[in-house]
Design a protein around this motif. Structure first.
Motif, PDB file in Angstrom:
ATOM      1  N   GLN A 201       0.825  -1.208   0.000  1.00 35.31           N
ATOM      2  CA  GLN A 201       0.000   0.000   0.000  1.00 35.31           C
ATOM      3  C   GLN A 201       0.860   1.260   0.000  1.00 35.31           C
ATOM      4  OE1 GLN A 201      -2.607  -0.322   3.381  1.00 35.31           O
ATOM      5  NE2 GLN A 201      -3.859  -1.932   2.468  1.00 35.31           N
ATOM      6  N   ALA A 202       1.884   1.275   0.828  1.00 38.27           N
ATOM      7  CA  ALA A 202       2.747   2.450   0.908  1.00 38.27           C
ATOM      8  C   ALA A 202       3.464   2.692  -0.412  1.00 38.27           C
ATOM      9  CB  ALA A 202       3.757   2.274   2.039  1.00 38.27           C
ATOM     10  N   TYR A 203       3.869   1.625  -1.071  1.00 33.22           N
ATOM     11  CA  TYR A 203       4.620   1.755  -2.316  1.00 33.22           C
ATOM     12  C   TYR A 203       3.753   2.350  -3.424  1.00 33.22           C
ATOM     13  CZ  TYR A 203       7.716   0.546  -6.204  1.00 33.22           C
ATOM     14  OH  TYR A 203       8.514   0.604  -7.309  1.00 33.22           O
ATOM     15  N   VAL A 204       2.557   1.794  -3.626  1.00 27.48           N
ATOM     16  CA  VAL A 204       1.733   2.261  -4.746  1.00 27.48           C
ATOM     17  C   VAL A 204       1.083   3.613  -4.460  1.00 27.48           C
ATOM     18  CG1 VAL A 204       1.309  -0.050  -5.640  1.00 27.48           C
ATOM     19  CG2 VAL A 204      -0.306   0.932  -3.986  1.00 27.48           C
ATOM     20  N   ARG A 205       0.995   3.977  -3.188  1.00 32.13           N
ATOM     21  CA  ARG A 205       0.368   5.261  -2.849  1.00 32.13           C
ATOM     22  C   ARG A 205       1.378   6.402  -2.784  1.00 32.13           C
ATOM     23  NH1 ARG A 205      -3.840   3.173   1.905  1.00 32.13           N
ATOM     24  NH2 ARG A 205      -5.041   1.766   0.536  1.00 32.13           N
ATOM     25  N   ASP A 206       2.646   6.093  -2.957  1.00 36.47           N
ATOM     26  CA  ASP A 206       3.684   7.132  -2.950  1.00 36.47           C
ATOM     27  C   ASP A 206       3.946   7.556  -4.401  1.00 36.47           C
ATOM     28  OD1 ASP A 206       5.911   8.737  -2.763  1.00 36.47           O
ATOM     29  OD2 ASP A 206       6.958   7.448  -1.335  1.00 36.47           O
ATOM     30  N   PRO A 207       3.596   8.793  -4.775  1.00 36.48           N
ATOM     31  CA  PRO A 207       3.749   9.225  -6.173  1.00 36.48           C
ATOM     32  C   PRO A 207       5.180   9.104  -6.697  1.00 36.48           C
ATOM     33  CG  PRO A 207       2.414  10.793  -4.933  1.00 36.48           C
ATOM     34  CD  PRO A 207       2.991   9.834  -3.936  1.00 36.48           C
ATOM     35  N   VAL A 208       6.163   9.130  -5.809  1.00 36.25           N
ATOM     36  CA  VAL A 208       7.545   9.056  -6.268  1.00 36.25           C
ATOM     37  C   VAL A 208       7.831   7.739  -6.989  1.00 36.25           C
ATOM     38  CG1 VAL A 208       8.586   8.010  -4.211  1.00 36.25           C
ATOM     39  CG2 VAL A 208       9.908   9.619  -5.581  1.00 36.25           C
ATOM     40  N   ASN A 209       7.010   6.711  -6.715  1.00 34.31           N
ATOM     41  CA  ASN A 209       7.214   5.404  -7.350  1.00 34.31           C
ATOM     42  C   ASN A 209       6.502   5.282  -8.694  1.00 34.31           C
ATOM     43  OD1 ASN A 209       8.836   4.314  -5.247  1.00 34.31           O
ATOM     44  ND2 ASN A 209       6.974   4.057  -4.011  1.00 34.31           N
ATOM     45  N   GLY A 210       5.807   6.340  -9.105  1.00 33.88           N
ATOM     46  CA  GLY A 210       5.211   6.344 -10.430  1.00 33.88           C
ATOM     47  C   GLY A 210       3.815   5.770 -10.516  1.00 33.88           C
ATOM     48  N   TYR A 211       3.053   5.831  -9.419  1.00 32.06           N
ATOM     49  CA  TYR A 211       1.687   5.324  -9.411  1.00 32.06           C
ATOM     50  C   TYR A 211       0.739   6.340  -8.774  1.00 32.06           C
ATOM     51  CZ  TYR A 211       3.911   0.762 -10.149  1.00 32.06           C
ATOM     52  OH  TYR A 211       4.665  -0.271 -10.650  1.00 32.06           O
ATOM     53  N   ILE A 212      -0.537   6.207  -9.107  1.00 37.15           N
ATOM     54  CA  ILE A 212      -1.597   6.841  -8.339  1.00 37.15           C
ATOM     55  C   ILE A 212      -2.524   5.714  -7.912  1.00 37.15           C
ATOM     56  CG2 ILE A 212      -2.981   7.357 -10.419  1.00 37.15           C
ATOM     57  CD1 ILE A 212      -3.937   9.893  -8.887  1.00 37.15           C
ATOM     58  N   SER A 213      -2.934   5.701  -6.656  1.00 37.33           N
ATOM     59  CA  SER A 213      -3.610   4.524  -6.124  1.00 37.33           C
ATOM     60  C   SER A 213      -4.585   4.898  -5.017  1.00 37.33           C
ATOM     61  CB  SER A 213      -2.575   3.530  -5.580  1.00 37.33           C
ATOM     62  OG  SER A 213      -3.155   2.283  -5.281  1.00 37.33           O
TER      63      SER A 213
END
Length: 231
Positions: A201-213
């Protein structure tokens, strides 16, 4: 009429959902009892599941060889709708089980004009059942099911991925996403069912990783997460 609503596919899905409900009833009752135990919370239960999976997730999920652990009819139709809306042609599915979710995905591909679902499933008996179910649905020409550990079967996928369904061992959600990430095209949609892992959850919700979630209200309580690759 969509492929999903043709009589033979509808009849097959109804039968499979009924079988799934019967086979998984005891598993669901045990899980609900755990969640309703004094002092229990979803966080503590998930932490326990992840800790157990980190010891040996292959042994845990082979104990579920007779369980569908399937998506609900509503969630299956949501998957169909997302694949149609995104005009996906190339899909990855982590956790094929006996192929119920795969039927929804492949039906959407048929109505999109064709494509390929690359599925992966750890348990060989489930692979055989999934292939038989897809053949009965008349959708097996759109699906390639890879038997084995997803960290091996999904390594080095060639070509772009338009859509991914992540629905297997909870502790593998983030590793599987990172594995297929280089192949996700900008705009690719990712649906995580039971995406309870805080790291995922933290990974996909962090915009720095290239996702919006964000979380999904469909089948509330199942931890469903809808993610789009923007980077």
């Amino acid at each position: 009429m969509s492929t999903l609503d043709t009589p033979h596919v509808t009849s097959l899905l109804n039968r499979l959902h009924e079988a799934a409900e019967a086979s998984d009833r005891e598993h669901v009752e045990k899980l609900m009892a755990t969640l309703n135990a004094p002092g229990a919370s979803i966080e503590t239960v998930v932490a326990g599941i992840i800790a157990a999976e980190n010891q040996d997730y292959t042994a845990i999920y082979r104990d579920y060889a007779d369980n569908f652990l399937a998506v609900s009819p509503d969630f299956g139709r949501f998957l169909y709708a997302i694949v149609r809306a995104t005009k996906a042609r190339r899909i990855v599915e982590f956790g094929t089980s006996m192929g119920i979710s795969t039927i929804y995905l492949a039906a959407a591909l048929r109505d999109n004009g064709g494509g390929l679902v690359i599925g992966t499933e750890l348990e060989p008996t489930k692979v055989a059942k999934a292939r038989a179910n897809l053949a009965e649905a008349g959708l097996d020409d759109l699906v390639e099911i890879r038997a084995g550990d997803a960290l091996e079967t999904l390594a080095g996928i060639d070509g772009e991925i338009d859509f991914a369904l992540i629905d297997g061992a909870i502790s593998l959600y983030l590793p599987v996403l990172r594995l297929i990430e280089p192949s996700l095209r900008p705009g690719a949609a990712i649906v995580g069912e039971n995406a309870f892992d805080p790291a995922y959850q933290a990974y996909v919700r962090d915009p720095v990783n290239g996702y919006i979630s964000q979380s999904l209200p469909i089948c509330e309580g199942r931890g469903n997460e809808f993610t789009v690759r923007i980077g």
